[in-house]
Write an enzyme that holds these catalytic residues in place. Structure first.
Site, PDB file in Angstrom:
ATOM      1  N   LYS A 183      -3.357  16.436  -9.131  1.00  0.00           N
ATOM      2  CA  LYS A 183      -2.600  16.335 -10.377  1.00  0.00           C
ATOM      3  C   LYS A 183      -1.830  17.636 -10.663  1.00  0.00           C
ATOM      4  CE  LYS A 183      -3.372  12.048 -11.305  1.00  0.00           C
ATOM      5  NZ  LYS A 183      -2.274  11.066 -11.223  1.00  0.00           N
ATOM      6  N   SER A 219      -1.849  13.815 -15.537  1.00  0.00           N
ATOM      7  CA  SER A 219      -3.165  13.863 -16.200  1.00  0.00           C
ATOM      8  C   SER A 219      -3.271  15.200 -16.919  1.00  0.00           C
ATOM      9  CB  SER A 219      -4.263  13.750 -15.133  1.00  0.00           C
ATOM     10  OG  SER A 219      -5.507  14.155 -15.653  1.00  0.00           O
ATOM     11  N   TYR A 277      -9.085  15.736  -6.653  1.00  0.00           N
ATOM     12  CA  TYR A 277      -8.299  15.015  -7.677  1.00  0.00           C
ATOM     13  C   TYR A 277      -7.511  15.976  -8.572  1.00  0.00           C
ATOM     14  CZ  TYR A 277      -7.100  11.940 -11.596  1.00  0.00           C
ATOM     15  OH  TYR A 277      -6.424  11.251 -12.579  1.00  0.00           O
ATOM     16  N   ASP A 302       0.895  -1.159   0.000  1.00  0.00           N
ATOM     17  CA  ASP A 302       0.000   0.000   0.000  1.00  0.00           C
ATOM     18  C   ASP A 302       0.936   1.212   0.000  1.00  0.00           C
ATOM     19  OD1 ASP A 302      -1.521   2.195   0.618  1.00  0.00           O
ATOM     20  OD2 ASP A 302      -2.713   1.169   2.158  1.00  0.00           O
TER      21      ASP A 302
HETATM   22  N1  LIG Z   1      -8.111   6.547 -16.362  1.00  0.00           N
HETATM   23  C1  LIG Z   1      -7.970   7.804 -16.718  1.00  0.00           C
HETATM   24  O1  LIG Z   1      -8.834   8.379 -17.412  1.00  0.00           O
HETATM   25  C2  LIG Z   1      -6.745   8.569 -16.324  1.00  0.00           C
HETATM   26  C3  LIG Z   1      -6.484   9.783 -16.983  1.00  0.00           C
HETATM   27  C4  LIG Z   1      -5.367  10.514 -16.638  1.00  0.00           C
HETATM   28  C5  LIG Z   1      -4.511  10.048 -15.661  1.00  0.00           C
HETATM   29  N2  LIG Z   1      -4.783   8.863 -15.029  1.00  0.00           N
HETATM   30  C6  LIG Z   1      -3.857   8.439 -13.987  1.00  0.00           C
HETATM   31  O2  LIG Z   1      -3.312   7.188 -14.347  1.00  0.00           O
HETATM   32  C7  LIG Z   1      -2.929   6.483 -13.161  1.00  0.00           C
HETATM   33  C8  LIG Z   1      -3.481   5.057 -13.228  1.00  0.00           C
HETATM   34  O3  LIG Z   1      -4.899   5.118 -13.249  1.00  0.00           O
HETATM   35  P1  LIG Z   1      -5.834   4.021 -13.934  1.00  0.00           P
HETATM   36  O4  LIG Z   1      -6.816   4.756 -14.761  1.00  0.00           O
HETATM   37  O5  LIG Z   1      -5.023   2.946 -14.524  1.00  0.00           O
HETATM   38  O6  LIG Z   1      -6.619   3.536 -12.625  1.00  0.00           O
HETATM   39  P2  LIG Z   1      -7.035   2.085 -12.098  1.00  0.00           P
HETATM   40  O7  LIG Z   1      -7.352   1.178 -13.238  1.00  0.00           O
HETATM   41  O8  LIG Z   1      -8.074   2.341 -11.069  1.00  0.00           O
HETATM   42  O9  LIG Z   1      -5.695   1.567 -11.409  1.00  0.00           O
HETATM   43  C9  LIG Z   1      -5.157   2.222 -10.303  1.00  0.00           C
HETATM   44  C10 LIG Z   1      -3.956   1.457  -9.808  1.00  0.00           C
HETATM   45  O10 LIG Z   1      -3.433   2.136  -8.669  1.00  0.00           O
HETATM   46  C11 LIG Z   1      -3.268   1.204  -7.624  1.00  0.00           C
HETATM   47  N3  LIG Z   1      -3.383   1.842  -6.315  1.00  0.00           N
HETATM   48  C12 LIG Z   1      -4.344   2.684  -5.873  1.00  0.00           C
HETATM   49  N4  LIG Z   1      -4.124   3.015  -4.585  1.00  0.00           N
HETATM   50  C13 LIG Z   1      -2.992   2.353  -4.206  1.00  0.00           C
HETATM   51  C14 LIG Z   1      -2.264   2.261  -3.001  1.00  0.00           C
HETATM   52  N5  LIG Z   1      -2.651   2.914  -1.893  1.00  0.00           N
HETATM   53  N6  LIG Z   1      -1.163   1.490  -2.968  1.00  0.00           N
HETATM   54  C15 LIG Z   1      -0.767   0.803  -4.069  1.00  0.00           C
HETATM   55  N7  LIG Z   1      -1.408   0.858  -5.243  1.00  0.00           N
HETATM   56  C16 LIG Z   1      -2.519   1.611  -5.310  1.00  0.00           C
HETATM   57  C17 LIG Z   1      -4.342   0.154  -7.854  1.00  0.00           C
HETATM   58  O11 LIG Z   1      -3.963  -1.080  -7.278  1.00  0.00           O
HETATM   59  P3  LIG Z   1      -4.642  -1.774  -5.973  1.00  0.00           P
HETATM   60  O12 LIG Z   1      -6.069  -1.336  -5.929  1.00  0.00           O
HETATM   61  O13 LIG Z   1      -4.450  -3.235  -6.235  1.00  0.00           O
HETATM   62  O14 LIG Z   1      -3.826  -1.279  -4.834  1.00  0.00           O
HETATM   63  C18 LIG Z   1      -4.321   0.050  -9.373  1.00  0.00           C
HETATM   64  O15 LIG Z   1      -3.303  -0.845  -9.781  1.00  0.00           O
HETATM   65  C19 LIG Z   1      -3.462   7.302 -11.997  1.00  0.00           C
HETATM   66  O16 LIG Z   1      -2.414   8.075 -11.442  1.00  0.00           O
HETATM   67  C20 LIG Z   1      -4.495   8.196 -12.642  1.00  0.00           C
HETATM   68  O17 LIG Z   1      -4.684   9.400 -11.923  1.00  0.00           O
HETATM   69  C21 LIG Z   1      -5.874   8.118 -15.339  1.00  0.00           C
END
Ligand SMILES: NC(=O)c1ccc[n+]([C@@H]2O[C@H](COP(=O)([O-])OP(=O)(O)OC[C@H]3O[C@@H](n4cnc5c(N)ncnc54)[C@H](OP(=O)(O)O)[C@@H]3O)[C@@H](O)[C@H]2O)c1
Length: 249
Positions: free
Chosen positions: A162, A143, A158, A63
Site C-alpha cells: 500500500k 489504505s 501488505y 485474473d
Molecule cells: N477491507 C478493508 O479493511 C480495507 C481497508 C483498506 C483498503 N482496502 C483495500 O480495498 C480493496 C478491496 O478490498 P476488499 O476489502 O473489498 O476485499 P475483498 O472483499 O476480499 O475483495 C477483493 C476483491 O479483489 C478481487 N481480486 C483479488 N485478487 C484478484 C485477482 N488476481 N484478479 C482479479 N481480481 C482479484 C476479488 O475478486 P475474485 O476473488 O473474484 O478474483 C474481490 O472482488 C483492496 O485493494 C484492499 O487492499 C480494504
C-alpha cells in the site's frame, strides 16, 4: 455526477466487498461499469442484481495478475464500449503471515496483485483514455496503511504494497502532467472496512480479536466517497482522501 452519465468505467475486484459496492453505486449513477474479477459467478450475480438501473454492469472474468487476461479485458472494453473514461484499481489481497514465516508465493501474490497488476492495468487504461480527448480519472483504492503502519501483526508485505500504491499514484500524476494530460489521479485510502478480506483474519488469533473489536466502515461508505471524488469539477483533483471509521486511532 451528471457528466459521467453513460461513460465507461473499469472496476477491478468487482465481485465482492468494496469493488461490488462501487460498481453498484456507479451503475445507479448511469455509468457503463465493466467489473473484473476471477469469480465469474459472483460477477454474474451482481449483473442480475443491477438489471433495469440507469447504467449497466458488464462482467468480465480476469485474473489481474495475468497480463493476457488484463489485455483481453481492456480489448473487450474497446471493442464493446468504444473507449474508457475511469479506472478504479480496487482489487487487492491480504494474507495472514509474518515476514518471519510467510512463504515466498504468498509475498508474491500480494505484491503482484496490489502493486504490479495495478501498474499494468493503469498503463493499459490510460492508453485507451488518451486516445480520446475526453476527461479521464484513475482512482487507486489504497489504505490508511499506505500512509502509516499500525501495530497489527500478520500483514507481511501488505503494508509495503500500500505504500507502493501511494508512490504509484504520485508518480502517475507526474507522468501525466509531463505529457500534458488532464487525466486526474486519486488515491482513496480507507481504514478498516467490513468485507471478506477482514473476515479472513477473524480466525487468525490475536489479530482476529483486534479486528473484531475495532470500529469499521461499510463498503458503501467507500462507494460514496468515490462518487464525491468523481463528482468534483474537472479542474479539481483530489489527490488523497483518507477515510477512517469514527473512533479508530
Ligand atoms: N477491507 C478493508 O479493511 C480495507 C481497508 C483498506 C483498503 N482496502 C483495500 O480495498 C480493496 C478491496 O478490498 P476488499 O476489502 O473489498 O476485499 P475483498 O472483499 O476480499 O475483495 C477483493 C476483491 O479483489 C478481487 N481480486 C483479488 N485478487 C484478484 C485477482 N488476481 N484478479 C482479479 N481480481 C482479484 C476479488 O475478486 P475474485 O476473488 O473474484 O478474483 C474481490 O472482488 C483492496 O485493494 C484492499 O487492499 C480494504
Amino acid at each position: 455526477m451528471e457528466r459521467w452519465y453513460g461513460k465507461v468505467v473499469v472496476v477491478t475486484g468487482a465481485s465482492a466487498g468494496i469493488g461490488a459496492a462501487i460498481s453498484a453505486k456507479l451503475v445507479e449513477n448511469g455509468l457503463q461499469v465493466v467489473g473484473l474479477a476471477r469469480r465469474l459467478d459472483k460477477l454474474q450475480d451482481l449483473e442480475t442484481q443491477l438489471q433495469n438501473r440507469p447504467g449497466k454492469f458488464h462482467p468480465v472474468q480476469a485474473d489481474i495478475t495475468n497480463e493476457d487476461d488484463l489485455n483481453r479485458a481492456f480489448a473487450w472494453v474497446k471493442n464493446n464500449l468504444g473507449t474508457l473514461h475511469i479506472l478504479v484499481n480496487n482489487a487487492g489481497v491480504a494474507k495472514p503471515a509474518t515476514l518471519l514465516d510467510g512463504n515466498t508465493e504468498l509475498f508474491k501474490q500480494v505484491l503482484e496483485t496490489n502493486v504490479l497488476a495495478l501498474a499494468v492495468a493503469t498503463r493499459e487504461a490510460v492508453k485507451i483514455m488518451r486516445e480520446n480527448a475526453e476527461e479521464g480519472h484513475v482512482v487507486h483504492i489504497n489504505s490508511t496503511t499506505g500512509h502509516r503502519i499500525p501495530n497489527v501483526p500478520l500483514m507481511n508485505v501488505y503494508y509495503a504494497s500500500k505504500y507502493a500504491v501511494t508512490a504509484l499514484a504520485e508518480t502517475l500524476r507526474m507522468d501525466l502532467r509531463r505529457v500534458g494530460s488532464k487525466i486526474r489521479v486519486t488515491s482513496l485510502s480507507p481504514g478498516l472496512v467490513e468485507t471478506d478480506m477482514v473476515n479472513d483474519f477473524l480466525t487468525a488469533g490475536v489479530v482476529g480479536k483486534l479486528i473484531e473489536a475495532a470500529p469499521k466502515l461499510h463498503p458503501e461508505d467507500i462507494a460514496n466517497a468515490l462518487v464525491y471524488v468523481l463528482g468534483t469539477p474537472p479542474h479539481v483533483q483530489i489527490k488523497e482522501l483518507i477515510i477512517s471509521p469514527t473512533g479508530s486511532e
